[in-house]
Scaffold this motif. Structure first.
Motif, PDB file in Angstrom:
ATOM      1  N   GLU A 102       0.570  -0.940   0.117  1.00  0.00           N
ATOM      2  CA  GLU A 102      -0.016  -0.492  -0.067  1.00  0.00           C
ATOM      3  C   GLU A 102       1.125   1.333  -0.246  1.00  0.00           C
ATOM      4  O   GLU A 102       1.116   1.773  -0.829  1.00  0.00           O
ATOM      5  N   ASN A 106      -3.322   7.158   0.961  1.00  0.00           N
ATOM      6  CA  ASN A 106      -4.545   5.878   1.332  1.00  0.00           C
ATOM      7  C   ASN A 106      -5.745   5.546   0.146  1.00  0.00           C
ATOM      8  O   ASN A 106      -6.028   7.043  -0.363  1.00  0.00           O
ATOM      9  N   SER A 145      -0.524   3.668   4.587  1.00  0.00           N
ATOM     10  CA  SER A 145      -0.614   4.452   4.443  1.00  0.00           C
ATOM     11  C   SER A 145       0.209   5.386   4.841  1.00  0.00           C
ATOM     12  O   SER A 145       0.288   5.917   5.926  1.00  0.00           O
ATOM     13  N   TYR A 204      -6.391  -0.794   8.462  1.00  0.00           N
ATOM     14  CA  TYR A 204      -5.947  -0.486   7.995  1.00  0.00           C
ATOM     15  C   TYR A 204      -5.230   1.146   8.716  1.00  0.00           C
ATOM     16  O   TYR A 204      -6.327   2.101   9.452  1.00  0.00           O
ATOM     17  N   SER A 206      -2.638   4.596   9.280  1.00  0.00           N
ATOM     18  CA  SER A 206      -1.957   5.343   8.949  1.00  0.00           C
ATOM     19  C   SER A 206      -0.816   6.385   9.456  1.00  0.00           C
ATOM     20  O   SER A 206      -1.010   5.936  10.866  1.00  0.00           O
TER      21      SER A 206
END
Length: 299
Positions: A102, A106, A145, A204, A206
């Motif tokens: 990834e 994002n 991300s 997920y 960041s």
């Protein structure tokens, strides 16, 4: 998760991010195996094992992944669609955690944006991983991300500074904070995820080394060089137009134009500060923006 993660396989280990990931994983005490293409001449640190594989063969990949607890993919965007056999092999080999490629913007919130067309490989790969983990709860994932690769982007022009000519390119007002990470910082985050897999299971996240504005970066560059830089002010909307024209001709270099609009445009709202930045979760701290710039200027 039960047993701690010890053995980690890395795909794309000879690339810019891959090298940083391998280095930080070794430093963190993991046993690292890098998967390479047949005939690759890439070299790795002494303690790292490399295994040649056929990336199109699930059988070849499965045997290479036997005994691995985790798989980290840092392959470039152009090769992302080739991750499906890797996912199938990871499941077949009993790999417990996958961190897919990834790293960057994002991909979960791209909607119908044209940049999403270019990133379909990433989007579909993570969707596929998500399905596989629902079928097999022992197979887990973490998406990361990172925003722009800051230290890599300085010499490659994506941060908008040219130190040879002391010129800066500023899009829109230059006051929009943006998410950016240095490569070693991303490597540390990958190691921290695998050290503490339970807090990042099927999530997920960041991360950011810092969330500067273009004007803050320029002001620091001027301070560190003791000179006023020449500034080109450009509208980010123009980048979107250029990107759309390129994409209509099948030219995927449109990505860098879309990226400038997405990241630097006024009102983008993509900075990840406070609770949005998963550094606390991973036990990491932000990097020093001024130090990062000083090191680049001294090179």
């Amino acid at each position: 998760m039960g047993n701690p993660i010890k053995n980690v396989a890395v795909v794309g280990g000879s690339g810019n991010l891959g090298r940083a990931a391998v280095s930080e994983l070794v430093d963190a005490g993991f046993t690292v195996t890098v998967l390479t293409r047949e005939g690759s001449t890439a070299t790795f640190p002494a303690r790292v094992v490399s295994k040649a594989v056929d990336y199109t063969s699930v059988g070849s990949l499965t045997s290479a992944l036997e005994g691995q607890d985790a798989l980290v993919s840092t392959i470039a965007t152009v090769a992302i669609a080739a991750q499906k056999p890797l996912v199938d092999a990871a499941v077949a080999a009993g790999v417990r955690r996958i961190i897919p490629s990834e790293f960057g913007i994002n991909t979960r919130f791209l909607g119908k944006e044209p940049i999403g067309t270019i990133l379909q490989g990433k989007i579909q790969t993570l969707n596929y991983i998500h399905e596989k983990s629902k079928q097999n709860p022992l197979f887990t994932w973490t998406g990361v991300s990172t925003g722009l690769f800051f230290d890599w982007g300085l010499p490659h022009g994506s941060i908008g500074l040219d130190k040879a000519t002391k010129t800066a390119t500023i899009y829109d007002s230059g006051d929009e904070p943006y998410q950016a990470s240095n490569l070693p910082h991303i490597g540390k985050a990958i190691a921290a995820i695998l050290k503490h897999p339970e807090v990042t299971t099927n999530r997920y996240i960041s991360i950011a080394s810092f969330n500067p504005t273009q004007n803050q970066v320029l002001a620091l560059a001027e301070k560190l060089t003791g000179e006023k830089w020449t500034v080109d002010h450009l509208p980010s909307s123009e980048q979107q137009k250029i990107g759309s024209e390129k994409l209509s001709k099948g030219d995927y270099s449109a990505f860098s134009n879309f990226l400038k609009k997405r990241v630097y445009g006024d009102g983008a709202g993509l900075a990840v500060s406070g609770p949005d930045n998963a550094l606390d979760l991973l036990g990491l701290e932000e990097d020093d923006l001024e130090k990062s710039l000083r090191e680049w200027l001294a090179e």
